[in-house]
Every structure is written in C-alpha cells, then in structure tokens.
Design an enzyme around this catalytic site. Structure first.
Site, PDB file in Angstrom:
ATOM      1  N   THR A 105       0.881  -1.076  -0.145  1.00 32.38           N
ATOM      2  CA  THR A 105       0.142  -0.064  -0.014  1.00 32.38           C
ATOM      3  C   THR A 105       0.882   1.315  -0.153  1.00 32.38           C
ATOM      4  OG1 THR A 105      -0.056  -0.245   2.521  1.00 32.38           O
ATOM      5  CG2 THR A 105      -1.923  -1.167   1.290  1.00 32.38           C
ATOM      6  N   GLU A 131      18.600  16.363 -11.464  1.00 35.06           N
ATOM      7  CA  GLU A 131      17.160  16.243 -11.397  1.00 35.06           C
ATOM      8  C   GLU A 131      16.794  17.731 -11.240  1.00 35.06           C
ATOM      9  OE1 GLU A 131      16.045  12.767  -8.524  1.00 35.06           O
ATOM     10  OE2 GLU A 131      17.557  13.688  -7.773  1.00 35.06           O
ATOM     11  N   HIS A 159      23.461   4.428  -7.825  1.00 28.46           N
ATOM     12  CA  HIS A 159      23.358   4.386  -9.232  1.00 28.46           C
ATOM     13  C   HIS A 159      24.365   4.911  -9.827  1.00 28.46           C
ATOM     14  CE1 HIS A 159      19.282   4.084  -7.846  1.00 28.46           C
ATOM     15  NE2 HIS A 159      19.090   5.571  -7.455  1.00 28.46           N
TER      16      HIS A 159
HETATM   17  P1  NAP Z   1       6.028   4.042   2.327  1.00 24.78           P
HETATM   18  O1  NAP Z   1       4.931   4.778   1.393  1.00 24.78           O
HETATM   19  O2  NAP Z   1       5.977   4.773   3.571  1.00 24.78           O
HETATM   20  O3  NAP Z   1       5.090   2.632   2.544  1.00 24.78           O
HETATM   21  C1  NAP Z   1       5.745   1.777   3.603  1.00 24.78           C
HETATM   22  C2  NAP Z   1       4.946   0.678   3.265  1.00 24.78           C
HETATM   23  O4  NAP Z   1       5.359  -0.408   4.425  1.00 24.78           O
HETATM   24  C3  NAP Z   1       3.421   0.623   3.577  1.00 24.78           C
HETATM   25  O5  NAP Z   1       2.566  -0.120   2.940  1.00 24.78           O
HETATM   26  C4  NAP Z   1       3.378   0.172   5.260  1.00 24.78           C
HETATM   27  O6  NAP Z   1       2.031  -0.129   5.446  1.00 24.78           O
HETATM   28  C5  NAP Z   1       4.296  -0.852   5.001  1.00 24.78           C
HETATM   29  N1  NAP Z   1       4.785  -1.075   6.560  1.00 24.78           N
HETATM   30  C6  NAP Z   1       5.217  -0.286   7.332  1.00 24.78           C
HETATM   31  N2  NAP Z   1       5.758  -0.858   8.326  1.00 24.78           N
HETATM   32  C7  NAP Z   1       5.134  -2.388   8.416  1.00 24.78           C
HETATM   33  C8  NAP Z   1       5.008  -3.363   9.158  1.00 24.78           C
HETATM   34  N3  NAP Z   1       5.726  -3.254  10.525  1.00 24.78           N
HETATM   35  N4  NAP Z   1       4.801  -4.460   8.705  1.00 24.78           N
HETATM   36  C9  NAP Z   1       4.164  -4.471   7.533  1.00 24.78           C
HETATM   37  N5  NAP Z   1       4.231  -3.566   6.610  1.00 24.78           N
HETATM   38  C10 NAP Z   1       4.578  -2.305   7.188  1.00 24.78           C
HETATM   39  O7  NAP Z   1       7.360   3.669   1.977  1.00 24.78           O
HETATM   40  P2  NAP Z   1       7.823   3.504   0.350  1.00 24.78           P
HETATM   41  O8  NAP Z   1       8.087   4.983  -0.258  1.00 24.78           O
HETATM   42  O9  NAP Z   1       6.857   2.722  -0.398  1.00 24.78           O
HETATM   43  O10 NAP Z   1       9.154   2.858   0.390  1.00 24.78           O
HETATM   44  C11 NAP Z   1       9.171   1.574   0.568  1.00 24.78           C
HETATM   45  C12 NAP Z   1      10.682   1.139   0.570  1.00 24.78           C
HETATM   46  O11 NAP Z   1      11.202   1.545  -0.959  1.00 24.78           O
HETATM   47  C13 NAP Z   1      11.664   1.864   1.348  1.00 24.78           C
HETATM   48  O12 NAP Z   1      12.839   0.919   1.556  1.00 24.78           O
HETATM   49  C14 NAP Z   1      12.362   2.894   0.607  1.00 24.78           C
HETATM   50  O13 NAP Z   1      13.605   3.620   0.920  1.00 24.78           O
HETATM   51  C15 NAP Z   1      12.264   2.524  -0.916  1.00 24.78           C
HETATM   52  N6  NAP Z   1      12.206   3.157  -2.017  1.00 24.78           N
HETATM   53  C16 NAP Z   1      11.204   4.091  -2.163  1.00 24.78           C
HETATM   54  C17 NAP Z   1      11.131   5.049  -3.240  1.00 24.78           C
HETATM   55  C18 NAP Z   1      10.092   5.802  -3.490  1.00 24.78           C
HETATM   56  O14 NAP Z   1       9.955   6.439  -4.653  1.00 24.78           O
HETATM   57  N7  NAP Z   1       8.950   5.800  -2.569  1.00 24.78           N
HETATM   58  C19 NAP Z   1      12.318   5.001  -4.218  1.00 24.78           C
HETATM   59  C20 NAP Z   1      13.278   4.146  -3.957  1.00 24.78           C
HETATM   60  C21 NAP Z   1      13.483   3.226  -2.881  1.00 24.78           C
HETATM   61  P3  NAP Z   1       1.040   0.541   6.515  1.00 24.78           P
HETATM   62  O15 NAP Z   1       0.759   1.746   6.202  1.00 24.78           O
HETATM   63  O16 NAP Z   1      -0.121  -0.462   6.418  1.00 24.78           O
HETATM   64  O17 NAP Z   1       1.872   0.546   7.834  1.00 24.78           O
END
Ligand code: NAP
Length: 483
Positions: free
Chosen positions: A19, A216, A240
C-alpha cells in the site's frame, strides 16, 4: 517492428508494503503493464501485504486508482484494469508481529514461483526474512527483492547482508538498483560488446575522460528527513552512479550471465582510487523566489547535507590508468537528465591545420529523457570556401529508430520484476558489490564529517556550484551542458 513478449512461468508475488508509495507509483503499475503486454500467465497472482487492515476489495480499489494515476497511458483500457485487479489479493501482516502470517501462508500456492518484494523500510528486511522462514512460507527456490537504501555505510550494509543471509542464499536475493533496468543501460552493454567498433578504443589510450551526470530538477520533496540523513553521496553516488561507472569501465565479461557480469563490476569498484577532497565539490541549493532552499526543505537551518556532488574519480588498472571519470549528480538543477559521455582524445595530428580547431569524438548515452545513443563525429562543413570542419551527431534515438517499439520501452521496474520471476540476477547488485561500494564511499563521507565540511551553495535550477565548473576548468576540460 513488433516486440516479442516471452511469457514468464506462473508465479505468486507478495509485495510487502503493497500500500506504500513505491508500490503504488512503480511496482503495481509496472506489473499492470506487463499484464497488458501478455507477459503475466493467466493464473499469476499478486498479493499486497501491509500492516493496516484492508479488505481485498479496498486494496484493488487503491491499486486501480494508482494505475489510472501513474500508468503512462491506458494500456489495456478499463476492462484490462478490471482483469488485472482480479489477480490481486491482500493480507494484513506485521513484519514485527506474528499476526497474519498463517493467512499469507494459506494464500500461497505450491508448484509456482514465489517472490517476495520487500517494499518497506530496510529496518524491516531482517524481520520479514526471518518470519518468511519461521512460518515456512518461503521455499528454497523463493526469491526476495530488496529496495534501496541498502545500508548507510559499510557496517550497516554488512549487517543487512548478514540478516538476509541467515535465511536466504545469495542466489535468492535480488537487490534492486532501478538504473540497471533502464533500456539504455543495457544498450550500453550491447553497444560495447556487440560491436567491434568501440571496444578497441575503450581505454586510456583513446579516451580522454568520461562524464556521468544524473541531474534532477526536483528538490527533496516529501523525503526531507530521509534525505537530510543521506545526502547525494549516499542517495545517488554509492548506488546509481557507481553502477553506471562499473558498466562503462568493466572488462568484457566472458558471458552475459549474472556472476560473470557482477565479477567484472566488482573488480572496477575494488580498483577505484580513494578520492582526495580537492577532487570533490559538494553543493546545496539556495532559495529561488518563492521556492524554498535545501535547508528549508529539510527543516534544518544548519544542515550541512549535500544536494549536489561532483567528483573526479580514477581507476587503478591497465585499461583506465590516467583517464579521469567525472561524476556529477544533484537536485534542483537546470534540467532533468541522465547521461554518460565518453569523450575521446583529439586526433593525434590535424592535417587541416590549427584553424580547423579541435574536434573530439563524443559518444553520449542518454538514459533520460529521450533515451538514445549519439556519436559526435567531425565532417566538412558543406559548401565552397575550403576545408572547414563541423561536428554532427550520428544519432540513434530509440524513438525514431525503433518506431512503435520504442513506445513500448519497458519501465525499469517492470523489466526487473520479470527478471526476478525468470530467476535472472544479471541486473541486480550482489552483496559483495554493495559492500565494496560502501567501503569506497565511507572514507569520503567520514572526511567531510571530520573536517565539518560546509557545502558550497548554488542557485536552484543552475548547473551546480561554480567550484564544480572550476574543477574541470583547471585541467582544461569542461562539463557537458545539463539540458
Ligand atoms: P511508504 O510509502 O512509507 O510505505 C511503507 C509500506 O510499508 C506501507 O505499505 C506500510 O503499510 C508498510 N509497513 C510499514 N511498517 C510495516 C510493518 N511493520 N509490517 C508490514 N508492513 C509495514 O514507503 P515507500 O516510499 O513505498 O518505500 C518503501 C521502500 O522502498 C523503502 O525501503 C524506500 O527506501 C524504498 N524506496 C522508495 C522509493 C520511492 O520512490 N518511494 C524509491 C526508492 C526506494 P502500512 O501503511 O499499513 O503501515
């Protein structure tokens, strides 16, 4: 030209953090595109997993909205979205608790490929790996996919590797660097190793220098807190830019297979010389009109984190001794562009005389926007009046050369996810590569900390600090324009 889509084997893909932002913006729309392209088998399924309580119906609704918002175009119309959503399921699990894991286990099918995408904070990687094993959900052929950042220094990267290695073999771990999934990055390898033309010139005898730019236009956005702890060096260079550097500098692997390619990349990282602080410029963007400064963006008026870094890197091996590699990346720069430019040396002697000027060949590999490869060559300026020389591009723009097929250039994430299902690790980072990259990066960052280094300021939407331009100017070189 019609592209060939080779369907993958049947799979169950669990997206932990299904999500979250990354899942909604990249992973799920990417899977939808593969579904529309006919690459997902009829029975393949995607299971979202996160901490909050949602019904499968609510999850499907959320994913449908994300596809409509983030897909480049409506790939297979509303009907297709509905058919894709039918493949989705949702399960509530807490990475740190025991609830929900048996439900997840019950949803997994036998005899299909199982992949688990850890799209959650890295602090949860170890917990997820452990519970997948303790609840006997992952089989020996299961794959796990982990996101950046993979550590913030060598010590934390080692710990993450060790946490994963306790439960999964290296052949099961897919560390994503989405730059490696870009079409042009793979084309770089095709151009280098598929043609006889370039490889004989690909060394310090013929290459004057190489520039790698990832610019960027955006600032830190909503990621201020994370970015202030990371900075451009950790967020971009260690992963990268380092990966691009490896692909451009590595020796030809004996085969295009995961270990052969990754062995060669690792050798490049290990051959990197330590960087003297005179050969690095750090920068921080200033406010412009209504636009906040970096310090305002991250909410710390005294932040010393860099939003820009430019550096001169040398590789100690026979191929590259004496050829500098200039790396540059930053936020709120003049244009959004990613480019590798191989600047060749001047011809050893100009038969046209001094007045004809200097005309170095440049091979530029554009990752974004307008992916493509251009070779700048020198020709005679048309018309009478003697021998005047001009530079013209021999251009291979994918959009023009490949027509419709270029329209379908797969996004990095969707390509990489399909590689996970196929079990192909070539475009993923191996644990030792990541650690070697941190081992090189750590002393640079520690040097800044020891000296309490203050970044130079630069105007937002410029080319970065003046000192970065000076760094090249001092040695009679110049950066390519950011545009
Ligand atoms: P986010 O929007 O904060 O989403 C985090 C997700 O993890 C949510 O679905 C959350 O669900 C779930 N979560 C949190 N705590 C949890 C737990 N204890 N058990 C199970 N699920 C849990 O983060 P994001 O931006 O998608 O990033 C996710 C990963 O990708 C990170 O490692 C980030 O560094 C990496 N990343 C992200 C991007 C980007 O553009 N967003 C780019 C490169 C890398 P709930 O809301 O239900 O807690």
């Amino acid at each position: 030209m019609v592209s060939r889509v080779i369907p993958v084997d049947d799979f169950d893909l669990v997206i932990f953090g299904g999500t979250g932002d990354l899942a909604r913006r990249k992973i799920l729309p990417g899977l939808y595109r593969r579904f529309c392209a006919g690459q997902m088998p009829e029975t393949a399924r995607v299971i979202g997993a996160a901490r909050s309580d949602h019904s499968t119906e609510e999850f499907r609704q959320m994913v449908g909205d994300a596809i409509r918002e983030f897909s480049k175009k409506n790939e297979c119309e509303e009907e297709g979205i509905g058919a894709f959503l039918d493949r989705l399921d949702y399960v509530q699990v807490d990475a740190r608790g025991e609830g929900g894991w048996d439900d997840l286990k019950a949803k997994m099918r036998d005899d299909v490929i199982k992949a688990y995408y850890f799209s959650v904070a890295p602090s949860l990687f170890g917990d997820l790996a452990e519970r997948l094993m303790s609840h006997r959900i992952a089989d020996p052929d299961a794959r796990i996919v982990v996101e950046k950042p993979f550590g913030r220094d060598l010590e934390s990267a080692r710990k993450l590797n060790a946490d994963l290695a306790r439960h999964f073999a290296e052949t099961q771990i897919y560390r994503i660097d989405h730059y490696l999934g870009k079409e042009t990055v793979q084309n770089l390898m095709a151009v280098r190793f598929g043609n006889i033309l370039f490889e004989p010139l690909w060394n310090s005898q013929y290459v004057d220098h190489i520039q790698i730019t990832v610019a960027e236009t955006v600032g830190v956005g909503g990621r201020g807190e994370y970015y202030d702890r990371a900075g451009a060096m950790r967020d971009m260079v260690q992963n990268h830019l380092m990966q691009l550097l490896c692909l451009i500098a590595m020796e030809p692997p004996s085969r295009f297979n995961p270990d052969a390619v990754r062995d060669e990349k690792l050798k490049v990282i290990r051959a990197l010389e330590p960087v003297d602080h005179h050969h690095i410029v750090r920068g921080q963007y200033e406010a412009k009109g209504e636009e906040p400064s970096f310090r305002e963006d991250v909410g710390d008026p005294r932040s010393r984190t860099e939003s820009f870094v430019a550096m001169r890197v040398m590789i100690s091996n026979w191929r590259w001794a004496g050829t500098p590699f200039f790396l540059r990346t930053g936020k709120k720069l003049r244009a959004r562009t990613s480019e590798i430019a191989v600047v060749f040396k001047d011809a050893p002697h100009s038969i046209f005389g001094e007045e004809a000027g200097r005309h170095a060949n440049v091979l530029s590999i554009r990752l974004q926007p307008n992916e493509g490869i251009t070779l700048k060559v020198t020709i005679k300026e048309p018309g009478p009046g003697g021998m005047r020389l001009i530079d013209v591009p021999l251009d291979m723009s994918f959009a023009e050369a490949l027509g419709e097929e270029a329209e379908e250039i797969t996004d990095a994430y969707e390509r990489l996810i399909m590689d996970v299902i196929r079990g192909n690790q070539t475009l993923f980072m191996r644990g030792d590569e990541v650690e070697a990259a941190w081992a090189w990066t750590d002393p640079i960052i520690q040097g800044w900390e020891l000296r309490s280094d203050v970044p130079k300021t630069y105007d937002a939407y410029s080319s970065g600090p003046e000192d970065a331009a000076m760094m090249l100017h001092r040695e009679g070189r110049r950066w390519r324009e950011i545009r």
